[in-house]
Write a protein that holds these residues in place. Structure first.
Motif, PDB file in Angstrom:
ATOM      1  N   ASP A  42       0.617  -1.415   0.173  1.00  0.00           N
ATOM      2  CA  ASP A  42       0.147  -0.027  -0.401  1.00  0.00           C
ATOM      3  C   ASP A  42       1.090   1.433   0.176  1.00  0.00           C
ATOM      4  O   ASP A  42       0.969   2.473  -0.846  1.00  0.00           O
ATOM      5  N   TYR A  43       1.530   1.318   0.787  1.00  0.00           N
ATOM      6  CA  TYR A  43       2.457   2.709   1.059  1.00  0.00           C
ATOM      7  C   TYR A  43       2.920   2.441  -0.410  1.00  0.00           C
ATOM      8  O   TYR A  43       3.421   3.855  -0.740  1.00  0.00           O
ATOM      9  N   LEU A  44       4.149   1.477  -1.285  1.00  0.00           N
ATOM     10  CA  LEU A  44       5.313   2.242  -2.420  1.00  0.00           C
ATOM     11  C   LEU A  44       3.508   2.175  -3.174  1.00  0.00           C
ATOM     12  O   LEU A  44       3.917   2.750  -4.239  1.00  0.00           O
ATOM     13  N   SER A  45       2.488   1.319  -3.235  1.00  0.00           N
ATOM     14  CA  SER A  45       1.441   2.102  -4.507  1.00  0.00           C
ATOM     15  C   SER A  45       1.093   3.341  -4.423  1.00  0.00           C
ATOM     16  O   SER A  45       0.781   4.046  -5.351  1.00  0.00           O
ATOM     17  N   GLU A  46       1.425   3.504  -3.280  1.00  0.00           N
ATOM     18  CA  GLU A  46       0.727   5.535  -2.932  1.00  0.00           C
ATOM     19  C   GLU A  46       1.872   6.608  -3.336  1.00  0.00           C
ATOM     20  O   GLU A  46       2.203   7.637  -3.557  1.00  0.00           O
ATOM     21  N   SER A  47       3.650   5.769  -3.369  1.00  0.00           N
ATOM     22  CA  SER A  47       5.161   6.913  -3.625  1.00  0.00           C
ATOM     23  C   SER A  47       4.664   6.714  -4.979  1.00  0.00           C
ATOM     24  O   SER A  47       4.300   6.306  -5.908  1.00  0.00           O
ATOM     25  N   PRO A  48       5.322   8.408  -4.800  1.00  0.00           N
ATOM     26  CA  PRO A  48       5.280   8.671  -6.611  1.00  0.00           C
ATOM     27  C   PRO A  48       6.371   8.144  -7.226  1.00  0.00           C
ATOM     28  O   PRO A  48       7.052   7.348  -6.430  1.00  0.00           O
ATOM     29  N   GLY A  49       6.434   8.032  -8.093  1.00  0.00           N
ATOM     30  CA  GLY A  49       7.385   7.294  -9.210  1.00  0.00           C
ATOM     31  C   GLY A  49       6.703   5.974  -9.219  1.00  0.00           C
ATOM     32  O   GLY A  49       6.114   5.537  -9.163  1.00  0.00           O
ATOM     33  N   PRO A  50       8.416   5.127 -10.736  1.00  0.00           N
ATOM     34  CA  PRO A  50       7.491   3.717 -10.797  1.00  0.00           C
ATOM     35  C   PRO A  50       7.976   2.979  -9.454  1.00  0.00           C
ATOM     36  O   PRO A  50       8.455   3.207  -8.776  1.00  0.00           O
ATOM     37  N   PRO A  51       7.578   2.007  -9.921  1.00  0.00           N
ATOM     38  CA  PRO A  51       7.804   1.181  -8.602  1.00  0.00           C
ATOM     39  C   PRO A  51       9.575   0.804  -8.727  1.00  0.00           C
ATOM     40  O   PRO A  51      10.291   0.960  -9.574  1.00  0.00           O
ATOM     41  N   PRO A  52       9.864   0.300  -7.060  1.00  0.00           N
ATOM     42  CA  PRO A  52      11.398  -0.148  -7.288  1.00  0.00           C
ATOM     43  C   PRO A  52      12.202  -0.338  -8.759  1.00  0.00           C
ATOM     44  O   PRO A  52      11.484  -2.578  -8.825  1.00  0.00           O
ATOM     45  N   ARG A  74       4.842  -7.243  -6.726  1.00  0.00           N
ATOM     46  CA  ARG A  74       4.213  -6.262  -6.161  1.00  0.00           C
ATOM     47  C   ARG A  74       5.445  -5.590  -5.698  1.00  0.00           C
ATOM     48  O   ARG A  74       5.029  -3.822  -5.143  1.00  0.00           O
ATOM     49  N   VAL A  75       6.201  -5.523  -5.292  1.00  0.00           N
ATOM     50  CA  VAL A  75       6.866  -4.693  -4.336  1.00  0.00           C
ATOM     51  C   VAL A  75       8.440  -4.277  -4.610  1.00  0.00           C
ATOM     52  O   VAL A  75       9.046  -3.831  -4.400  1.00  0.00           O
ATOM     53  N   ALA A  76       9.338  -5.853  -5.075  1.00  0.00           N
ATOM     54  CA  ALA A  76      10.259  -5.658  -6.008  1.00  0.00           C
ATOM     55  C   ALA A  76       9.974  -5.240  -7.797  1.00  0.00           C
ATOM     56  O   ALA A  76      10.987  -5.963  -8.731  1.00  0.00           O
ATOM     57  N   GLY A  77       9.606  -4.254  -7.636  1.00  0.00           N
ATOM     58  CA  GLY A  77       9.549  -4.004  -8.967  1.00  0.00           C
ATOM     59  C   GLY A  77       8.564  -4.505 -10.285  1.00  0.00           C
ATOM     60  O   GLY A  77       8.533  -3.910 -11.446  1.00  0.00           O
ATOM     61  N   GLY A  78       8.024  -5.168  -9.881  1.00  0.00           N
ATOM     62  CA  GLY A  78       6.613  -6.040 -10.785  1.00  0.00           C
ATOM     63  C   GLY A  78       7.394  -6.165 -12.237  1.00  0.00           C
ATOM     64  O   GLY A  78       7.167  -7.572 -13.218  1.00  0.00           O
ATOM     65  N   GLY A  79       8.702  -6.887 -11.794  1.00  0.00           N
ATOM     66  CA  GLY A  79       9.579  -7.714 -12.415  1.00  0.00           C
ATOM     67  C   GLY A  79      11.073  -7.677 -12.619  1.00  0.00           C
ATOM     68  O   GLY A  79      10.858  -8.175 -10.799  1.00  0.00           O
ATOM     69  N   PRO A  80      11.686  -7.966 -13.175  1.00  0.00           N
ATOM     70  CA  PRO A  80      12.611  -8.980 -12.561  1.00  0.00           C
ATOM     71  C   PRO A  80      13.895  -7.597 -12.019  1.00  0.00           C
ATOM     72  O   PRO A  80      15.048  -7.285 -12.067  1.00  0.00           O
ATOM     73  N   ALA A  81      13.500  -6.749 -10.995  1.00  0.00           N
ATOM     74  CA  ALA A  81      14.181  -6.089  -9.714  1.00  0.00           C
ATOM     75  C   ALA A  81      15.269  -6.062  -9.480  1.00  0.00           C
ATOM     76  O   ALA A  81      15.275  -7.314  -8.833  1.00  0.00           O
ATOM     77  N   ALA A  82      16.771  -5.891  -9.311  1.00  0.00           N
ATOM     78  CA  ALA A  82      17.864  -6.508  -8.347  1.00  0.00           C
ATOM     79  C   ALA A  82      17.743  -5.959  -7.231  1.00  0.00           C
ATOM     80  O   ALA A  82      16.975  -5.043  -6.953  1.00  0.00           O
ATOM     81  N   CYS A  83      18.066  -7.335  -6.491  1.00  0.00           N
ATOM     82  CA  CYS A  83      17.544  -7.367  -5.014  1.00  0.00           C
ATOM     83  C   CYS A  83      18.958  -7.556  -3.755  1.00  0.00           C
ATOM     84  O   CYS A  83      18.905  -8.656  -4.893  1.00  0.00           O
ATOM     85  N   CYS A  84      18.871  -7.111  -2.913  1.00  0.00           N
ATOM     86  CA  CYS A  84      20.811  -7.062  -2.876  1.00  0.00           C
ATOM     87  C   CYS A  84      20.071  -7.754  -1.334  1.00  0.00           C
ATOM     88  O   CYS A  84      19.298  -6.564  -0.578  1.00  0.00           O
ATOM     89  N   ILE A  85      21.026  -8.850  -0.516  1.00  0.00           N
ATOM     90  CA  ILE A  85      19.881  -9.514   0.678  1.00  0.00           C
ATOM     91  C   ILE A  85      20.952  -9.486   1.713  1.00  0.00           C
ATOM     92  O   ILE A  85      22.212 -10.039   1.621  1.00  0.00           O
ATOM     93  N   THR A  86      21.307  -8.496   2.457  1.00  0.00           N
ATOM     94  CA  THR A  86      22.455  -8.046   3.557  1.00  0.00           C
ATOM     95  C   THR A  86      22.878  -8.761   5.096  1.00  0.00           C
ATOM     96  O   THR A  86      21.337  -8.312   5.733  1.00  0.00           O
ATOM     97  N   ASP A  87      23.777  -8.799   5.385  1.00  0.00           N
ATOM     98  CA  ASP A  87      23.673  -8.644   6.776  1.00  0.00           C
ATOM     99  C   ASP A  87      25.248  -8.911   7.413  1.00  0.00           C
ATOM    100  O   ASP A  87      26.008  -8.836   6.484  1.00  0.00           O
TER     101      ASP A  87
END
Length: 182
Positions: A42-52, A74-87
């Motif tokens: 919901d927050y991202l759908s209300e944010s201006p600009g394209p999906p992440p 619906r969060v990671a760009g609706g497609g092949p968004a680059a996602c980095c998982i860190t710790d």
């Protein structure tokens, strides 16, 4: 499962987390992704600009938060968004990568990363998500939650500066935390 450390400040140590994650397979701090996904969407759908199109998940620990964010179209760009998982723990980063092998897009990567000194260029990410990682920065407390230890405040400001530095101009930081608003 490893017990609670003698000093809460031990939570700041990569060595503590490496030892804990050697034996602990999974733990969902503050709840699972499914608890937060509707709010994030919901927050991202209300944010201006394209999906992440570029996503950083910080301090994932042995939670499945990073993998869940990467799989959520619906969060990671609706497609092949680059996602980095860190710790900060090499042990848990290796376990997370091994646990996800073959099950995630090739655009997902893992990195050992200290959230206070991130190795990423300025404006690298459209979305940064952290769940419970920020809480670790204030484990050495203070008199009360409204009068935190000055070192905790320094760490918080350092983290927020790093997040701001690495976010794109229209980027979004989502922090799921028990921390006080200040």
């Amino acid at each position: 499962m490893m017990g609670i450390p003698d000093k809460t400040s031990d939570y700041l140590s990569p060595e503590y987390w490496n030892e804990r994650f050697k034996t602990e397979e999974a733990y969902e701090w503050l709840g699972s992704y499914e608890n937060f996904a509707p709010l994030i969407r919901d927050y991202l759908s209300e944010s201006p600009g394209p999906p992440p199109q570029s996503v950083l998940v910080v301090g994932t620990g042995n939670s499945t938060m990073g993998q869940s964010v990467a799989q959520d179209a619906r969060v990671a760009g609706g497609g092949p968004a680059a996602c980095c998982i860190t710790d900060i723990s090499p042990v848990v980063v290796a376990k997370s990568r091994d646990r996800s092998r073959g099950g995630l897009s090739s655009s997902v990567s893992w990195a050992v990363c200290d959230m206070l000194r991130m190795p990423y260029r300025d404006s690298s990410f459209d979305l940064i998500v952290e769940k419970g990682a920020m809480d670790v920065l204030e484990v050495d407390g203070g008199r009360d939650p409204w009068n935190p230890n000055p070192l905790s405040l320094q760490r918080m400001h350092r983290w927020l500066s790093e997040a701001h530095r690495t976010l794109a101009d229209s980027g979004v930081l989502i922090s799921i935390s028990f921390a006080q608003p200040h």
